[in-house]
Design a protein around this motif. Structure first.
Motif, PDB file in Angstrom:
ATOM      1  N   LYS A 193       0.851  -1.160   0.071  1.00 15.22           N
ATOM      2  CA  LYS A 193      -0.004  -0.084   0.005  1.00 15.22           C
ATOM      3  C   LYS A 193       0.954   1.169   0.003  1.00 15.22           C
ATOM      4  O   LYS A 193       1.886   1.231   0.679  1.00 15.22           O
ATOM      5  CB  LYS A 193      -0.891  -0.066   1.196  1.00 15.22           C
ATOM      6  N   HIS A 194       0.539   2.234  -0.827  1.00 18.65           N
ATOM      7  CA  HIS A 194       1.303   3.375  -0.948  1.00 18.65           C
ATOM      8  C   HIS A 194       0.506   4.767  -0.915  1.00 18.65           C
ATOM      9  O   HIS A 194      -0.606   4.608  -0.752  1.00 18.65           O
ATOM     10  CB  HIS A 194       2.379   3.457  -2.250  1.00 18.65           C
ATOM     11  N   PHE A 195       1.284   5.820  -0.606  1.00 18.89           N
ATOM     12  CA  PHE A 195       0.627   7.279  -0.494  1.00 18.89           C
ATOM     13  C   PHE A 195      -0.381   7.007   0.729  1.00 18.89           C
ATOM     14  O   PHE A 195      -1.654   7.536   0.526  1.00 18.89           O
ATOM     15  CB  PHE A 195       0.194   7.629  -1.849  1.00 18.89           C
ATOM     16  N   ILE A 196       0.053   6.621   1.891  1.00 14.21           N
ATOM     17  CA  ILE A 196      -0.869   6.801   3.128  1.00 14.21           C
ATOM     18  C   ILE A 196      -0.541   8.101   3.553  1.00 14.21           C
ATOM     19  O   ILE A 196       0.712   8.433   4.044  1.00 14.21           O
ATOM     20  CB  ILE A 196      -0.657   5.555   3.808  1.00 14.21           C
ATOM     21  N   GLU A 197      -1.461   8.896   3.914  1.00 16.30           N
ATOM     22  CA  GLU A 197      -1.548  10.060   4.600  1.00 16.30           C
ATOM     23  C   GLU A 197      -1.920  10.158   6.075  1.00 16.30           C
ATOM     24  O   GLU A 197      -2.620   9.380   6.610  1.00 16.30           O
ATOM     25  CB  GLU A 197      -2.574  11.144   4.027  1.00 16.30           C
ATOM     26  N   ASN A 198      -1.133  10.804   6.936  1.00 21.10           N
ATOM     27  CA  ASN A 198      -1.403  10.872   8.390  1.00 21.10           C
ATOM     28  C   ASN A 198      -0.902   9.692   8.997  1.00 21.10           C
ATOM     29  O   ASN A 198      -1.393   9.348  10.141  1.00 21.10           O
ATOM     30  CB  ASN A 198      -2.579  11.337   8.772  1.00 21.10           C
ATOM     31  N   TYR A 199      -0.108   8.849   8.494  1.00 18.86           N
ATOM     32  CA  TYR A 199       0.384   7.318   9.099  1.00 18.86           C
ATOM     33  C   TYR A 199       0.844   7.790  10.144  1.00 18.86           C
ATOM     34  O   TYR A 199       0.675   6.949  11.366  1.00 18.86           O
ATOM     35  CB  TYR A 199       1.074   6.673   8.185  1.00 18.86           C
ATOM     36  N   ASN A 200       1.892   8.542  10.613  1.00 19.30           N
ATOM     37  CA  ASN A 200       2.701   8.813  11.841  1.00 19.30           C
ATOM     38  C   ASN A 200       1.899   9.426  12.910  1.00 19.30           C
ATOM     39  O   ASN A 200       2.389   9.135  13.737  1.00 19.30           O
ATOM     40  CB  ASN A 200       4.005   9.791  11.516  1.00 19.30           C
ATOM     41  N   GLU A 201       0.859  10.005  12.658  1.00 16.50           N
ATOM     42  CA  GLU A 201       0.010  10.425  13.792  1.00 16.50           C
ATOM     43  C   GLU A 201      -1.225   9.574  14.130  1.00 16.50           C
ATOM     44  O   GLU A 201      -1.745   9.602  14.937  1.00 16.50           O
ATOM     45  CB  GLU A 201      -0.841  11.811  13.183  1.00 16.50           C
ATOM     46  N   SER A 202      -1.296   8.357  13.301  1.00 18.78           N
ATOM     47  CA  SER A 202      -2.335   7.471  13.580  1.00 18.78           C
ATOM     48  C   SER A 202      -2.058   6.320  14.652  1.00 18.78           C
ATOM     49  O   SER A 202      -0.952   6.115  14.959  1.00 18.78           O
ATOM     50  CB  SER A 202      -2.715   6.690  12.290  1.00 18.78           C
ATOM     51  N   ASP A 203      -3.077   5.869  15.042  1.00 13.02           N
ATOM     52  CA  ASP A 203      -2.888   4.844  16.137  1.00 13.02           C
ATOM     53  C   ASP A 203      -3.264   3.312  15.397  1.00 13.02           C
ATOM     54  O   ASP A 203      -2.548   2.190  15.789  1.00 13.02           O
ATOM     55  CB  ASP A 203      -4.145   4.880  17.330  1.00 13.02           C
ATOM     56  N   SER A 204      -3.882   3.399  14.233  1.00 13.54           N
ATOM     57  CA  SER A 204      -4.330   2.103  13.724  1.00 13.54           C
ATOM     58  C   SER A 204      -4.824   2.361  12.109  1.00 13.54           C
ATOM     59  O   SER A 204      -4.362   3.752  11.930  1.00 13.54           O
ATOM     60  CB  SER A 204      -5.507   1.270  14.238  1.00 13.54           C
ATOM     61  N   ILE A 205      -4.657   1.298  11.410  1.00 14.57           N
ATOM     62  CA  ILE A 205      -4.937   1.723  10.059  1.00 14.57           C
ATOM     63  C   ILE A 205      -6.091   0.706   9.361  1.00 14.57           C
ATOM     64  O   ILE A 205      -6.185  -0.342   9.777  1.00 14.57           O
ATOM     65  CB  ILE A 205      -3.632   1.606   9.095  1.00 14.57           C
TER      66      ILE A 205
END
Length: 358
Positions: A141-153
């Motif tokens: 999966k690519h171009f994921i935004e706000n990943y570093n601020e998230s708790d889960s995906i």
């Protein structure tokens, strides 16, 4: 026909302009970190699907993104405005409480739902093989935004039983951060036989139709954002050419300059029209909504490219100065021109739809 003529349009626009004008933090930061999200939430623009608004939520969203583009704010908040709200409306899963926590800003969920052709099963490159207690997932999966601020995906993946959506703890994932055109950080995730239990699956009706609706909504909001960006570029160019003089005359009076500026204005008006048509088609769920949205994104991509070129050309040397505000808008135009499909990709999809009589 003016599709923007709904009740409270001007009031909402003024409210957003006032909100965005107060933001002075670093434009390269995430909207979550620089409090744009918090400000939008306090003003009632987050979780608008459940706030009992008489106005169609898409009409409100169109203004949220259009005015963000006009103010040069890279509003990568699709999980709050589009992805999670639409999934939350469609699910009765036990995981829905996590989705509600996200919409209440208590926990942050990043989304990785997009695939090359996520509206058809053969378009998925991320696969899940059923194992005794869940699925073993392999893919990218690519171009994921706000990943570093998230708790889960939230991710989507293909199985022998069809496409599934799952909520995963991000601590289990292998990821790599990447910096794109505007300096914003996005993330790429690699899955290598990652095992997830059945209880992580988000149960919804017709996952493909849901993902297609999410994709079309994202495309349209990108187009709305570009409309705001190019409008500001046009205004900056108009003001500069009216003030800049050569031979004791404003360069705006020169025929070559006025013709180039007129082309920018025509592009802007055409983009506004196709965006409004697509907004109407998507909000009313008409049969040809996909073609209207693809048309809008194709126009937005071309207009962002032409407007950047014209604005920089008419500004001369200052047009490429990083200290001048036009530079920021040109970077935004270039980035959003190709995100969620370029003009060529959109036109190819329209051609296929017309061939298949869709």
């Amino acid at each position: 026909m003016d599709f923007d003529n709904f009740d409270q349009y001007s009031e909402i626009q003024k409210s957003l302009n006032a909100l965005y004008s107060k933001i002075t933090s670093d434009d390269l930061e995430s909207p979550i970190n620089n409090r744009i999200l918090e400000s939008l939430n306090k003003a009632g623009f987050v979780n608008i699907y459940e706030n009992g608004n008489e106005i169609n939520p898409l009409n409100i969203l169109s203004l949220v993104f259009k005015q963000a583009g006009y103010h040069g704010l890279n509003l990568d908040l699709f999980s709050f405005f589009i992805d999670v709200p639409l999934i939350f409306q469609s699910t009765k899963s036990s995981n829905s409480s996590h989705l509600r926590d996200h919409l209440s800003l208590n926990k942050i969920i990043a989304t990785a739902l997009k695939e090359p052709y996520s509206h058809v099963e053969e378009g998925f490159y991320t696969f899940g093989i059923e194992i005794p207690n869940g699925y073993s997932i392999t893919g990218l999966k690519h171009f994921i935004e706000n990943y570093n601020e998230s708790d889960s995906i939230l991710i989507s993946f293909q199985t022998h039983q069809g496409v599934k959506i799952a909520l995963i703890n991000k601590d289990l994932l292998i990821h790599e951060d990447q910096v794109i055109t505007t300096g914003k950080s996005v993330t790429q995730i690699t899955f290598k036989n990652l095992e997830i239990p059945f209880e992580n699956i988000i149960e919804t009706n017709d996952v493909l139709e849901l993902l297609n609706e999410i994709d079309l909504t994202q495309k349209l909001m990108r187009s709305m954002f570009i409309e705001g960006v190019t409008k500001k570029m046009m205004e900056l160019t108009s003001a500069y050419t009216a003030e800049r003089k050569q031979f004791d005359k404003p360069i705006a009076t020169f025929q070559a300059v006025s013709h180039r500026a007129a082309s920018m204005f025509i592009d802007q008006e055409c983009l506004s029209l196709v965006n409004q048509q697509a907004l109407y088609a998507l909000s009313m769920k008409t049969n040809n909504k996909e073609n209207y949205v693809l048309t809008a994104k194709a126009w937005a991509a071309d207009v962002s490219h032409r407007s950047s070129y014209s604005a920089q050309h008419l500004h001369g040397g200052i047009g490429v100065s990083k200290e001048y505000s036009l530079w920021k808008y040109c970077l935004l135009a270039k980035e959003h021109e190709i995100i969620h499909d370029s003009a060529g990709v959109c036109l190819n999809k329209i051609g296929k739809n017309i061939t298949l009589n869709q």
